[in-house]
Design an enzyme around this catalytic site. Structure first.
Site, PDB file in Angstrom:
ATOM      1  N   GLY A   1       0.828  -1.202   0.000  1.00 59.31           N
ATOM      2  CA  GLY A   1       0.000   0.000   0.000  1.00 59.31           C
ATOM      3  C   GLY A   1       0.863   1.254   0.000  1.00 59.31           C
ATOM      4  O   GLY A   1       1.013   1.907   1.041  1.00 59.31           O
TER       5      GLY A   1
ATOM      6  N   GLU B   1      12.491  -4.257  -4.156  1.00 63.29           N
ATOM      7  CA  GLU B   1      11.505  -4.457  -5.219  1.00 63.29           C
ATOM      8  C   GLU B   1      12.183  -4.382  -6.591  1.00 63.29           C
ATOM      9  O   GLU B   1      11.982  -5.239  -7.440  1.00 63.29           O
ATOM     10  CB  GLU B   1      10.394  -3.402  -5.116  1.00 63.29           C
ATOM     11  CG  GLU B   1       9.360  -3.556  -6.236  1.00 63.29           C
ATOM     12  CD  GLU B   1       8.168  -2.609  -6.117  1.00 63.29           C
ATOM     13  OE1 GLU B   1       8.200  -1.708  -5.259  1.00 63.29           O
ATOM     14  OE2 GLU B   1       7.207  -2.787  -6.871  1.00 63.29           O
TER      15      GLU B   1
HETATM   16  C1  LIG Z   1       1.220  -2.986 -13.086  1.00 60.10           C
HETATM   17  C2  LIG Z   1       1.465  -2.040 -11.931  1.00 60.10           C
HETATM   18  C3  LIG Z   1       1.499  -2.552 -10.658  1.00 60.10           C
HETATM   19  C4  LIG Z   1       1.687  -1.682  -9.573  1.00 60.10           C
HETATM   20  N1  LIG Z   1       1.661  -2.199  -8.297  1.00 60.10           N
HETATM   21  C5  LIG Z   1       1.742  -1.367  -7.234  1.00 60.10           C
HETATM   22  C6  LIG Z   1       1.583  -1.875  -5.911  1.00 60.10           C
HETATM   23  O1  LIG Z   1       1.397  -3.071  -5.686  1.00 60.10           O
HETATM   24  N2  LIG Z   1       1.606  -1.011  -4.879  1.00 60.10           N
HETATM   25  C7  LIG Z   1       1.820   0.330  -5.069  1.00 60.10           C
HETATM   26  O2  LIG Z   1       1.850   1.049  -4.088  1.00 60.10           O
HETATM   27  N3  LIG Z   1       1.983   0.843  -6.319  1.00 60.10           N
HETATM   28  C8  LIG Z   1       1.937   0.023  -7.408  1.00 60.10           C
HETATM   29  N4  LIG Z   1       2.072   0.527  -8.680  1.00 60.10           N
HETATM   30  C9  LIG Z   1       2.206   1.982  -8.851  1.00 60.10           C
HETATM   31  C10 LIG Z   1       3.543   2.430  -9.354  1.00 60.10           C
HETATM   32  O3  LIG Z   1       4.523   2.376  -8.360  1.00 60.10           O
HETATM   33  C11 LIG Z   1       3.340   3.865  -9.897  1.00 60.10           C
HETATM   34  O4  LIG Z   1       2.497   3.745 -11.025  1.00 60.10           O
HETATM   35  C12 LIG Z   1       4.640   4.513 -10.270  1.00 60.10           C
HETATM   36  O5  LIG Z   1       5.389   4.820  -9.133  1.00 60.10           O
HETATM   37  C13 LIG Z   1       4.401   5.819 -11.097  1.00 60.10           C
HETATM   38  O6  LIG Z   1       3.501   6.637 -10.449  1.00 60.10           O
HETATM   39  P1  LIG Z   1       2.225   7.224 -11.232  1.00 60.10           P
HETATM   40  O7  LIG Z   1       1.523   6.085 -11.909  1.00 60.10           O
HETATM   41  O8  LIG Z   1       1.446   8.036 -10.266  1.00 60.10           O
HETATM   42  O9  LIG Z   1       2.828   8.148 -12.379  1.00 60.10           O
HETATM   43  P2  LIG Z   1       3.343   9.640 -12.232  1.00 60.10           P
HETATM   44  O10 LIG Z   1       4.185   9.756 -11.015  1.00 60.10           O
HETATM   45  O11 LIG Z   1       2.175  10.559 -12.360  1.00 60.10           O
HETATM   46  O12 LIG Z   1       4.274   9.768 -13.487  1.00 60.10           O
HETATM   47  C14 LIG Z   1       3.750  10.045 -14.798  1.00 60.10           C
HETATM   48  C15 LIG Z   1       4.911  10.179 -15.753  1.00 60.10           C
HETATM   49  O13 LIG Z   1       5.746  11.284 -15.355  1.00 60.10           O
HETATM   50  C16 LIG Z   1       7.110  10.849 -15.202  1.00 60.10           C
HETATM   51  N5  LIG Z   1       7.722  11.546 -14.064  1.00 60.10           N
HETATM   52  C17 LIG Z   1       7.166  11.750 -12.840  1.00 60.10           C
HETATM   53  N6  LIG Z   1       8.051  12.389 -12.031  1.00 60.10           N
HETATM   54  C18 LIG Z   1       9.171  12.580 -12.762  1.00 60.10           C
HETATM   55  C19 LIG Z   1      10.424  13.181 -12.486  1.00 60.10           C
HETATM   56  N7  LIG Z   1      10.704  13.723 -11.304  1.00 60.10           N
HETATM   57  N8  LIG Z   1      11.363  13.203 -13.477  1.00 60.10           N
HETATM   58  C20 LIG Z   1      11.106  12.665 -14.699  1.00 60.10           C
HETATM   59  N9  LIG Z   1       9.904  12.086 -15.024  1.00 60.10           N
HETATM   60  C21 LIG Z   1       8.966  12.043 -14.065  1.00 60.10           C
HETATM   61  C22 LIG Z   1       7.023   9.363 -14.938  1.00 60.10           C
HETATM   62  O14 LIG Z   1       8.206   8.696 -15.327  1.00 60.10           O
HETATM   63  C23 LIG Z   1       5.824   8.953 -15.800  1.00 60.10           C
HETATM   64  O15 LIG Z   1       6.251   8.750 -17.114  1.00 60.10           O
HETATM   65  C24 LIG Z   1       1.894  -0.293  -9.791  1.00 60.10           C
HETATM   66  C25 LIG Z   1       1.884   0.205 -11.098  1.00 60.10           C
HETATM   67  C26 LIG Z   1       1.659  -0.646 -12.170  1.00 60.10           C
HETATM   68  C27 LIG Z   1       1.634  -0.086 -13.548  1.00 60.10           C
END
Ligand SMILES: Cc1cc2nc3c(=O)[nH]c(=O)nc-3n(C[C@H](O)[C@H](O)[C@H](O)COP(=O)(O)OP(=O)(O)OC[C@H]3O[C@@H](n4cnc5c(N)ncnc54)[C@H](O)[C@@H]3O)c2cc1C
Length: 404
Positions: free
Chosen positions: A132, A248
């Site tokens: 989470g 991870e």
């Molecule tokens: C299949 C899958 C399983 C997952 N499982 C889990 C889970 O079990 N538990 C959990 O807690 N989370 C989980 N996640 C979440 C995952 O950790 C997040 O999706 C990830 O950290 C990206 O966050 P976001 O989706 O909010 O994208 P955002 O943070 O909104 O990013 C959007 C885009 O902006 C880019 N970006 C953002 N900040 C920067 C920066 N500072 N510099 C350059 N580029 C940037 C990113 O690279 C991305 O391309 C999962 C995700 C997926 C797809």
């Protein structure tokens, strides 16, 4: 004969081979690990038998301390077990987030009582964990998380939402980042554990383009976590979260040596290309450009795997993963996604089927693998965010971002 940690690996190999022959149910030979699939919620009798045998032996987590039921073995011995499982067409039935990331983190940061309570059920595969961390407004910028835990004396009351919670619909327990101080960002976060089997937890699976539902929206309404399940100090969860993310990334890239990485596809690309594209008079893949790209992918995959194995063998000091896991994650991800692209290109229109008799099982899984593979550059921290970590922590470049 290789010798790591003062143990005769060849003698150990014989012992492992014998034990697998005596304990691995023949009916499961060559079958995929149900841990990796949605069928894991209803395992067969043979799957249960195999999980229990490996769990009691501690070989599902060979390098974890024997004091908590682990194998207590060296990296070299762990590698022997993996190779012997492969040889027998067997899978490691002990896995999931408990093994990949939570267990190693608790072994490092948990109290003795927490380790005694939570590690043995992970070793036996009795309990599934979910993570989470992410919230709708807190992904890459994870420290913006808002899910709140209020101190009620002997327990916390938790309210808020998590998202992308993989396997939450199958999980028994959650390791969760919660806000315990709203006046500070990173220093206001705590790391707590609680059961998913309680009234205040609601899980809603999210369907994916790859056709399955591996993750969920997770809502907490007055859910509770006992104080004894606070890991590390109050408001000290950020350090633990960063460590967990290293585990991870190591596991996701395959560099953890647990066998759960990104290289599990059955047929090699050259075999596939010969089948679909054909061969020239010298018996080579007829399309020379495709041939070159397949060779490049094979070289990258081999280099990656050798580096991962070396890193595991060298990690005798038990210092665990480092910021270098960001390099391994991005390198492993690129090889895996290139491979998925090449597979679809080789199969041509046959690789675009979703269902129906006109497509083989390999063809149907190729397109799902390609779509599912898009997620690996996102989860565990996105590709771009890993590059930020590499620049900052490994190359020592100035930090121009606000994120971790
Ligand atoms: C299949 C899958 C399983 C997952 N499982 C889990 C889970 O079990 N538990 C959990 O807690 N989370 C989980 N996640 C979440 C995952 O950790 C997040 O999706 C990830 O950290 C990206 O966050 P976001 O989706 O909010 O994208 P955002 O943070 O909104 O990013 C959007 C885009 O902006 C880019 N970006 C953002 N900040 C920067 C920066 N500072 N510099 C350059 N580029 C940037 C990113 O690279 C991305 O391309 C999962 C995700 C997926 C797809």
């Amino acid at each position: 004969m290789a010798d790591f940690g003062g143990t005769d690996l060849e003698a150990f190999r014989g012992e492992v081979r014998e034990w697998i022959a005596a304990n691995f149910p023949a009916a499961l030979k060559g079958r995929a690990n149900p841990m990796m699939r949605e069928e894991r919620s209803k395992p067969s009798a043979e799957q249960e038998q195999w999980r229990k045998a490996m769990g009691e032996k501690g070989w599902g987590v060979p390098t974890w301390p024997a004091a908590y039921g682990g194998g207590g073995l060296s990296g070299g011995e762990a590698r022997v077990i993996q190779l012997e499982l492969n040889r027998a067409g067997a899978y490691n039935p002990i896995g999931g987030m408990g093994v990949m990331m939570f267990g190693p983190t608790l072994l490092e940061y948990g109290t003795e009582a927490q380790k005694q309570e939570h590690i043995p059920p992970i070793v036996r595969g009795d309990v599934q964990w979910c993570q989470g961390f992410s919230e709708p407004g807190a992904g890459s910028d994870l420290a913006s998380l808002q899910c709140k835990a209020e101190d009620k004396g002997d327990h916390f009351v938790i309210n808020g939402q998590k998202i992308w919670t993989s396997g939450a619909q199958f999980a028994d327990w959650c390791f969760c980042l919660v806000r315990t101080d709203t006046s500070k960002k990173h220093e206001g976060i705590s790391f707590v554990l609680f059961t998913m089997h309680q009234p205040g937890v609601e899980v809603r699976p999210i369907p994916l383009i790859a056709g399955n539902s591996p993750f969920c929206e997770t809502f907490f309404t007055d859910a509770t976590a006992d104080k004894k399940n606070l890991v590390g100090p109050l408001n000290g969860g950020w350090t633990i979260a960063k460590r967990l993310l290293q585990h991870e990334r190591s596991g996701l890239s395959g560099a953890g040596g647990g066998g759960g990485g990104m290289f599990g596809m059955a047929k090699s690309l050259d075999v596939l290309a010969k089948e679909y594209v054909g061969t020239d008079e010298a018996g080579r893949i007829s399309d020379s450009d495709l041939r070159t790209r397949i060779i490049n992918n094979a070289i990258d995959a081999r280099a990656f795997q050798q580096t991962a194995v070396r890193a595991m063998m060298e990690a005798k000091g038990n210092s665990g993963p480092s910021a270098a896991t960001s390099i391994m994650k991005n390198a492993g991800t690129r090889v895996m996604q290139d491979r998925a692209e090449l597979t679809l290109e080789i199969m041509g229109s046959q690789g675009l089927g979703w269902e129906g008799e006109g497509f083989s099982a390999d063809e149907l899984s190729a397109v799902r693998g390609w779509l599912g593979g898009k997620a690996v550059t996102i989860y565990g921290g996105s590709f771009e965010v890993q590059n930020n970590i590499i620049s900052k922590r490994i190359l020592g470049l100035p930090d121009l971002t606000q994120n971790h």
